[in-house]
Design a protein around this motif. Structure first.
Motif, mmCIF file in Angstrom:
data_model
loop_
_atom_site.group_PDB
_atom_site.id
_atom_site.type_symbol
_atom_site.label_atom_id
_atom_site.label_comp_id
_atom_site.label_asym_id
_atom_site.label_seq_id
_atom_site.Cartn_x
_atom_site.Cartn_y
_atom_site.Cartn_z
ATOM 1 N N UNK A 1 -5.752 8.275 10.762
ATOM 2 C CA UNK A 1 -4.874 8.812 10.849
ATOM 3 C C UNK A 1 -4.382 7.507 11.875
ATOM 4 N N UNK A 2 -4.315 7.046 12.082
ATOM 5 C CA UNK A 2 -3.752 5.728 12.566
ATOM 6 C C UNK A 2 -2.942 4.399 12.225
ATOM 7 N N UNK A 3 -3.768 3.977 11.124
ATOM 8 C CA UNK A 3 -3.038 3.138 9.571
ATOM 9 C C UNK A 3 -3.006 3.843 8.949
ATOM 10 N N UNK A 4 -3.372 4.843 8.372
ATOM 11 C CA UNK A 4 -2.751 5.374 7.148
ATOM 12 C C UNK A 4 -4.356 4.527 6.257
ATOM 13 N N UNK A 5 -3.229 3.642 4.697
ATOM 14 C CA UNK A 5 -3.881 3.350 4.037
ATOM 15 C C UNK A 5 -3.587 1.323 4.933
ATOM 16 N N UNK B 1 0.639 -1.671 -0.391
ATOM 17 C CA UNK B 1 0.149 0.101 -0.453
ATOM 18 C C UNK B 1 0.813 1.049 0.078
ATOM 19 N N UNK B 2 0.913 1.927 -0.996
ATOM 20 C CA UNK B 2 1.316 3.196 -1.120
ATOM 21 C C UNK B 2 1.137 4.465 -0.171
ATOM 22 N N UNK B 3 2.537 4.690 1.274
ATOM 23 C CA UNK B 3 1.798 5.837 1.442
ATOM 24 C C UNK B 3 1.641 5.416 2.989
ATOM 25 N N UNK B 4 1.271 3.925 3.183
ATOM 26 C CA UNK B 4 0.922 3.309 4.827
ATOM 27 C C UNK B 4 2.143 3.848 5.287
ATOM 28 N N UNK C 1 -9.620 11.495 3.437
ATOM 29 C CA UNK C 1 -10.515 10.131 3.562
ATOM 30 C C UNK C 1 -10.733 9.933 2.398
ATOM 31 N N UNK C 2 -11.540 11.500 1.894
ATOM 32 C CA UNK C 2 -12.154 11.554 0.587
ATOM 33 C C UNK C 2 -11.039 11.378 -0.958
ATOM 34 N N UNK C 3 -10.388 9.751 -1.065
ATOM 35 C CA UNK C 3 -9.420 10.031 -2.323
ATOM 36 C C UNK C 3 -8.606 10.125 -1.900
ATOM 37 N N UNK C 4 -7.656 9.928 -0.510
ATOM 38 C CA UNK C 4 -6.451 10.012 -0.135
ATOM 39 C C UNK C 4 -5.694 7.912 0.292
ATOM 40 N N UNK C 5 -4.669 8.177 0.455
ATOM 41 C CA UNK C 5 -4.246 6.832 0.696
ATOM 42 C C UNK C 5 -5.147 5.909 -0.181
ATOM 43 N N UNK C 6 -5.376 6.055 -1.590
ATOM 44 C CA UNK C 6 -5.163 5.546 -3.379
ATOM 45 C C UNK C 6 -6.459 5.080 -3.351
ATOM 46 N N UNK C 7 -7.530 6.345 -2.495
ATOM 47 C CA UNK C 7 -8.593 5.930 -1.963
ATOM 48 C C UNK C 7 -9.593 4.970 -1.238
#
Length: 428
Positions: free
Chosen positions: A377-381, A53-56, A316-322
């Protein structure tokens, strides 16, 4: 005829929790354990993962992702059930200070809901002490120390409020206040059943008034501490109301759903369509209120478009590859559109089958609302659902076991409440 009705209205009802009901509760717990184990194994061995997962971000303190997901899931579900449990006392207190008579018929359900406050408080303290580094970025070592590789100027500026001793003092204070007033109101209610008289009612009104003042402060502060400080760089002045609205409508849905199941199993014989109508109106109205707070918070942040504010919704709206985009829109549909359309008509609020469906949707929807508040805010992606739903099922089964046991400890009808006849003969 009036004398007979009065005598009948004061007749006690005793809940008997059958072995079949207990088996259902233990089955829910067992299903949760199975889902949790499968989810943990999936996370440990990375089954079904096609790519990283990108950005995790999930290993700041060296915790494996499966452990971090478990800790965050425990925190998530415990906050949800703890808030719903406290709403039982809040609902009862509001009706005391309003001198409301219609709700007396469900008073014992609201008392029983508060049973989770004590175990929930213990669980919360343990989770925080064990897993705070995996949940709260501001707890990391030397994050407030200038010159440290971990130094964060924004967090350092908030260190007067977000520091370990003060945080623990606040947490314990909130939980002790909620538990103490719940215990006191329950005690007065049981003494009223045994001894009669109006002195217990008047003491309850005074106790409830003080509790509501304290709850108004502690509920908002607990939302800041337990939920908003997960996104430590972000803040919203409306967040306390937002979390309370989610807890409140979930609590009303839980109370209504419990009343429906009791009614369908032959209990609460004096509860009629008028009582369900009023509970339905509360769910309908406060689903709209939740959406009002949600939209007000979102609209102001969207319109201002300041990076330090917009980051919350960008995630929450599009971040972490949706990862959370679908849940973001689902959140609006299940928590506003569905209750709004489902309970719009008068007849819908008086039909137990419709109320049951809407109650379940609201409870599932606001559990997912807290999921959306905490996971980015905790697990990201690196979020998922198997572990999280498994933990929620375990909490649900345990809550039902404790809640029904408390319901069975006293009459379902508070026979000596001064407004019992008003409740029995309630019409809308």
């Amino acid at each position: 005829m009036a004398t007979l009705t009065h005598q009948e209205s004061a007749t006690a009802e005793q809940l008997v929790v059958t072995d079949g009901a207990r088996k259902i509760f233990f089955t829910i717990i067992l299903a949760g354990v199975v889902l949790l184990v499968v989810g943990l194994l999936t996370a440990i061995f990375h089954w079904g993962e096609a790519h990283e997962v990108v950005g995790a971000v999930g290993h700041e303190e060296g915790s494996p992702i499966w452990l971090k997901r478990l800790l965050v899931s425990l925190w998530h579900s415990n906050i949800f059930f703890l808030g719903v449990s406290a709403v039982g006392t809040v609902f009862m207190a509001i009706n005391y200070v309003a001198y409301a008579g219609w709700s007396v018929i469900v008073k014992r359900i609201t008392e029983a809901f508060s049973v989770w406050i004590a175990p929930g408080a213990a669980i919360m303290l343990v989770i925080f002490l064990v897993g705070r580094h995996d949940i709260f970025h501001w707890t990391h070592d030397r994050i407030n120390t200038k010159g440290s590789p971990n130094y964060d100027a924004i967090i350092a500026a908030k260190s007067g409020f977000l520091n370990l001793p003060f945080y623990l003092i606040r947490m314990v204070s909130y939980l002790v206040i909620w538990w103490a007033f719940s215990w006191k109101l329950r005690k007065l209610s049981l003494e009223e059943d045994l001894n009669g008289g109006t002195q217990y009612f008047h003491k309850s009104v005074t106790t409830a008034a003080l509790f509501l003042v304290l709850y108004a402060v502690t509920s908002s502060m607990s939302a800041w501490d337990w939920v908003m400080s997960v996104d430590v760089h972000w803040f919203s002045t409306m967040f306390g109301w937002y979390v309370f609205a989610s807890w409140w409508v979930s609590g009303i849905a839980g109370i209504t759903l419990t009343a429906i199941f009791l009614k369908q199993n032959g209990y609460l014989r004096f509860m009629n369509a008028n009582h369900f109508h009023d509970l339905g109106k509360l769910m309908f109205g406060f689903s709209i209120f939740w959406c009002y707070v949600w939209f007000s918070q979102f609209m102001l942040i969207w319109y201002a478009n300041l990076p330090e504010e917009a980051v919350y919704f960008n995630q929450r709206l599009g971040g972490f590859n949706g990862q959370y985009t679908g849940l973001f829109f689902f959140n609006i549909v299940i928590n506003f559109v569905f209750p709004f359309l489902g309970l719009m008509t008068r007849d819908a609020k008086r039909q137990m089958i419709i109320l049951k469906i809407v109650c379940i949707a609201i409870l599932a929807g606001h559990w997912s609302d807290f999921y959306l508040m905490l996971m980015p805010g905790t697990l990201k992606g690196e979020n998922g659902f198997l572990i999280e739903i498994g933990v929620a099922a375990i909490f649900l089964g345990a809550f039902l076991l404790l809640m029904t046991r408390r319901l069975s400890e006293a009459s379902l009808i508070p026979v000596n409440h001064p407004f019992i006849d008003e409740s029995v003969h309630h019409t809308t």
